[in-house]
Design a protein around this motif. Structure first.
Motif, PDB file in Angstrom:
ATOM      1  N   LEU A 176       0.826  -1.208   0.000  1.00 25.19           N
ATOM      2  CA  LEU A 176       0.000   0.000   0.000  1.00 25.19           C
ATOM      3  C   LEU A 176       0.862   1.260   0.000  1.00 25.19           C
ATOM      4  O   LEU A 176       0.500   2.267  -0.621  1.00 25.19           O
ATOM      5  N   ALA A 177       1.999   1.210   0.674  1.00 28.91           N
ATOM      6  CA  ALA A 177       2.892   2.373   0.682  1.00 28.91           C
ATOM      7  C   ALA A 177       3.432   2.642  -0.716  1.00 28.91           C
ATOM      8  O   ALA A 177       3.515   3.801  -1.159  1.00 28.91           O
ATOM      9  N   SER A 178       3.782   1.584  -1.440  1.00 30.76           N
ATOM     10  CA  SER A 178       4.296   1.751  -2.800  1.00 30.76           C
ATOM     11  C   SER A 178       3.208   2.272  -3.729  1.00 30.76           C
ATOM     12  O   SER A 178       3.452   3.149  -4.572  1.00 30.76           O
ATOM     13  N   ALA A 187      10.619  12.642  -7.503  1.00 31.86           N
ATOM     14  CA  ALA A 187      11.113  11.569  -6.655  1.00 31.86           C
ATOM     15  C   ALA A 187      10.625  10.231  -7.196  1.00 31.86           C
ATOM     16  O   ALA A 187       9.491  10.111  -7.661  1.00 31.86           O
ATOM     17  N   ARG A 188      11.494   9.219  -7.156  1.00 32.82           N
ATOM     18  CA  ARG A 188      11.136   7.876  -7.608  1.00 32.82           C
ATOM     19  C   ARG A 188      11.377   6.879  -6.479  1.00 32.82           C
ATOM     20  O   ARG A 188      12.207   7.117  -5.603  1.00 32.82           O
ATOM     21  N   LEU A 189      10.636   5.786  -6.520  1.00 35.98           N
ATOM     22  CA  LEU A 189      10.700   4.797  -5.447  1.00 35.98           C
ATOM     23  C   LEU A 189      11.171   3.463  -5.992  1.00 35.98           C
ATOM     24  O   LEU A 189      10.623   2.948  -6.974  1.00 35.98           O
ATOM     25  N   LEU A 190      12.199   2.903  -5.352  1.00 35.10           N
ATOM     26  CA  LEU A 190      12.620   1.536  -5.629  1.00 35.10           C
ATOM     27  C   LEU A 190      11.671   0.598  -4.897  1.00 35.10           C
ATOM     28  O   LEU A 190      11.597   0.617  -3.665  1.00 35.10           O
ATOM     29  N   LEU A 191      10.923  -0.197  -5.638  1.00 37.95           N
ATOM     30  CA  LEU A 191       9.890  -1.018  -5.019  1.00 37.95           C
ATOM     31  C   LEU A 191      10.492  -2.085  -4.116  1.00 37.95           C
ATOM     32  O   LEU A 191      11.482  -2.730  -4.473  1.00 37.95           O
ATOM     33  N   GLU A 251       1.278  -5.179 -10.855  1.00 40.52           N
ATOM     34  CA  GLU A 251      -0.042  -4.917 -10.282  1.00 40.52           C
ATOM     35  C   GLU A 251      -0.166  -3.467  -9.830  1.00 40.52           C
ATOM     36  O   GLU A 251      -1.199  -2.812 -10.056  1.00 40.52           O
ATOM     37  N   ILE A 252       0.866  -2.932  -9.209  1.00 40.84           N
ATOM     38  CA  ILE A 252       0.830  -1.534  -8.783  1.00 40.84           C
ATOM     39  C   ILE A 252       0.718  -0.618  -9.991  1.00 40.84           C
ATOM     40  O   ILE A 252      -0.052   0.358  -9.975  1.00 40.84           O
ATOM     41  N   THR A 253       1.438  -0.928 -11.055  1.00 42.63           N
ATOM     42  CA  THR A 253       1.356  -0.126 -12.269  1.00 42.63           C
ATOM     43  C   THR A 253      -0.049  -0.171 -12.855  1.00 42.63           C
ATOM     44  O   THR A 253      -0.607   0.848 -13.274  1.00 42.63           O
ATOM     45  N   ARG A 254      -0.639  -1.361 -12.886  1.00 39.90           N
ATOM     46  CA  ARG A 254      -1.998  -1.538 -13.428  1.00 39.90           C
ATOM     47  C   ARG A 254      -2.997  -0.658 -12.676  1.00 39.90           C
ATOM     48  O   ARG A 254      -3.807   0.045 -13.290  1.00 39.90           O
ATOM     49  N   ILE A 255      -2.942  -0.710 -11.363  1.00 37.30           N
ATOM     50  CA  ILE A 255      -3.904   0.041 -10.559  1.00 37.30           C
ATOM     51  C   ILE A 255      -3.643   1.540 -10.658  1.00 37.30           C
ATOM     52  O   ILE A 255      -4.561   2.332 -10.879  1.00 37.30           O
ATOM     53  N   ALA A 256      -2.386   1.938 -10.518  1.00 38.00           N
ATOM     54  CA  ALA A 256      -2.058   3.364 -10.518  1.00 38.00           C
ATOM     55  C   ALA A 256      -2.364   3.999 -11.866  1.00 38.00           C
ATOM     56  O   ALA A 256      -2.904   5.117 -11.931  1.00 38.00           O
TER      57      ALA A 256
END
Length: 461
Positions: A106-108, A129-133, A141-146
Motif C-alpha cells: 500500500l505504501a508503494s 522523486a522515484r521509489l525503488l519497489l 499490479e501496482i502499475t496496473r492500478i495506478a
C-alpha cells in the motif's frame, strides 16, 4: 498520463533510504543514527508525527537519509496511504522505504498515486522523486492500478469545453479497443428509439447524447456489467443550478470515468469474466428542446417517469442503461454515479455509500475495501421509501416530494430497472478530492474501484 515514479529493478544510481518511524518507536530509531544526525533531527523538531519529514545530509552535502513520521500506531485517522506524501515532497532522486509500521504494498501504491499531476494545460514540472519497489510489492499490479486511477483522474479533470459526450466516448473506445474489446456507440435515431430517457436528457445540447457499449472476455465466463453516468456537464437543465453549484459540474461524468478505469484494471489483469461496459454520455444543457418539469418520459424498460426536477437527470440516463444491462441477466451489475448531494451530506466526500441486497457480495466488498484502504459504507435499499417515488400521472417520479433520504431514494429509483441480474450494487460517489491528500492532489479522484477490483480479482483471477 503522468509517468509512474516507481522502479522495479535496482538502478545504477544512489538510492536514498527513507526511514519510516512511528512516534512510539522514535527513541529506538534515533539511536541507530549518528550523533550528528540525531542532533540535526532534533534541531528540526522531528517527533515522528504523521507526515513529518527531515532530510539528513551526507558527507558530500547531498541527501544521505530521510526520516518520515508515521504518527502513532493507534491514531484513529492513521492511513497506510500516508507515504504517498513522499512523492509530493521529496526532491528529485531515487528512494527506498525502510523501517516498520507500514504496509510495503500500500505504501508503494500510495507513492505512485501521490505523484499524480494534471498538467495538460500548463508546463510540466521538472524532476520527480522515484521509489525503488520493495520485494513484497508486485510492480506490474501496482502499475496496473495506478495507471487506471490516473486514467479516471485525467478524464474527470478535463474541463467540459474539451470533454463532451463524444470525447468521453472516444476515450473509452480507444482504451477498450486497446484490449481487444468489441465497441459500439449508439446515437441519433437509434438512441431515441432504444434509450428515450438518455436522448431526452441530452436533447438540449448541441453536443448529441450517446451510449458507449463495449464487451470483452470469454462469453462462457460470468457476466459482469459496469454502468456509468457520463454527464459531461450539468447545468441542472431548466431547474438550473446556481453559479456555485456549477463550478464542479465538469466532474459529473465521474461515474463513467471510474467505470472505465475499473474496466481497464479488469482487462489488463485478464480476469476470467465476460465484461460489458455501458456509459450513458450526455450534456444536461438548456435550450428550446430541453426536457421540462412535468414531462413524462417513457424508458427503455417501458416504465413511464414523471419529471419532478430536471436536475435529477443522472438517474434517468442510468435507468435506460441499466435496463439494457439487465436484459442479459448478468451475474453482477455495478452502477457508478456522482448522483446525489445527499450522499455527501450524510457521509462526506471521502466515504462513498453503496447499495446492495446481496449479503455475501456486500460482506466481501467491505473486506476488500478495508484491505486496500478504499473506504465504502453500505446503505440500505430501504423499501418503505419506495412509495416516495409515486406519481399520479406516471409509473413513478424521478424525485421524492420531500427532502429526506435523497441518496436512498435515488438508489431505489435505479433498482426499479434491475430485475434479472443476480447481484446489483450501486455506488453514489463524489469522484473528487476537495483538498490535497497523501495519495493525490485536489481534483478528480477514483473511488470504490480499487475495492471492486480487489474483490473481482479474488473471485475471477
Amino acid at each position: 498520463m503522468t509517468r509512474l515514479p516507481i522502479v522495479q529493478a535496482p538502478a545504477d544510481e544512489p538510492v536514498v533510504p527513507v526511514q519510516c518511524i512511528r512516534t512510539g518507536e522514535l527513541e529506538r530509531a534515533l539511536a541507530t543514527l549518528s550523533e550528528q544526525d540525531r542532533r540535526f533531527a532534533a534541531a528540526q523538531g522531528f517527533k515522528a508525527k504523521a507526515g513529518a519529514l527531515v532530510l539528513l545530509p551526507d558527507r558530500d552535502g547531498g541527501i544521505g537519509r530521510v526520516l518520515f513520521g508515521l504518527g502513532a500506531a493507534d491514531a484513529p485517522d492513521r492511513t497506510p496511504l500516508l507515504p504517498g506524501r513522499l512523492a509530493q515532497e521529496l526532491p528529485d532522486g531515487l528512494y527506498r522505504l525502510e523501517g516498520e509500521g507500514f504496509d510495503p504494498v500500500l505504501a508503494s501504491l500510495a507513492f505512485a498515486l501521490g505523484a499524480y499531476r494534471f498538467e495538460r494545460y500548463r508546463k510540466p514540472k521538472e524532476g520527480k522523486a522515484r521509489l525503488l519497489l520493495p520485494q513484497a510489492a508486485d510492480g506490474e499490479e501496482i502499475t496496473r492500478i495506478a495507471e487506471s486511477v490516473q486514467f479516471a483522474r485525467d478524464l474527470i479533470n478535463i474541463p467540459a469545453n474539451d470533454l463532451g459526450p463524444a470525447e468521453l466516448a472516444a476515450a473509452g473506445r480507444e482504451m477498450a479497443e486497446g484490449y481487444g474489446a468489441s465497441v459500439s456507440i449508439v446515437s441519433g435515431e437509434a438512441l431515441e428509439k432504444g434509450y428515450p430517457m438518455i436522448a431526452a436528457v441530452g436533447a438540449a445540447s448541441e453536443r448529441p447524447p450517446l451510449l458507449l457499449d463495449f464487451a470483452w472476455g470469454d462469453e462462457r465466463h460470468p457476466k459482469v456489467t459496469l454502468v456509468g453516468k457520463g454527464v459531461a456537464f450539468d447545468t441542472g437543465g431548466l431547474d438550473i443550478k446556481g453559479a456555485s453549484g456549477m463550478l464542479l459540474m465538469k466532474k459529473d461524468m465521474g461515474g463513467a470515468a471510474n467505470v472505465l478505469a475499473l474496466a481497464r484494471m479488469i482487462m489488463d489483469a485478464g480476469l476470467k469474466v465476460r465484461l460489458r461496459v455501458l456509459v450513458a454520455a450526455v450534456e444536461n444543457a438548456i435550450s428550446g428542446s430541453a426536457f421540462r418539469p412535468g414531462d413524462i418520459l417513457r424508458s427503455r424498460k417501458g416504465l413511464t417517469v414523471e419529471i419532478g426536477n430536471t436536475d435529477a437527470e443522472g438517474r434517468l440516463i442510468l435507468a435506460d442503461a441499466l435496463a439494457l444491462a439487465d436484459e442479459e441477466a448478468p451475474e453482477l451489475v455495478v452502477s457508478m454515479a456522482t448522483l446525489t448531494g445527499a450522499a455527501r451530506v450524510a457521509l462526506g466526500p471521502d466515504l462513498p455509500p453503496f447499495y446492495c441486497d446481496d449479503e455475501g457480495f456486500s460482506a466481501d466488498l467491505a473486506r476488500s475495501a478495508a484491505a486496500v484502504h478504499d473506504p465504502l459504507w453500505r446503505m440500505p435499499f430501504w423499501r418503505p421509501y419506495d412509495s416516495w417515488l409515486a406519481s399520479k400521472t406516471a409509473d413513478l417520479g424521478n424525485i421524492s416530494h420531500n427532502s429526506h433520504a435523497g441518496s436512498i431514494v435515488a438508489a431505489l429509483f435505479l433498482d426499479r430497472f434491475v430485475e434479472k441480474a443476480k447481484t446489483y450494487a450501486h455506488f453514489d460517489i463524489f469522484a473528487w478530492n476537495p483538498s490535497a491528500r497523501p495519495y493525490g492532489p485536489e481534483g478528480g479522484e477514483a473511488q470504490a474501484i480499487r475495492a471492486l477490483y480487489h474483490l473481482l480479482r479474488a473471485r475471477h483471477s
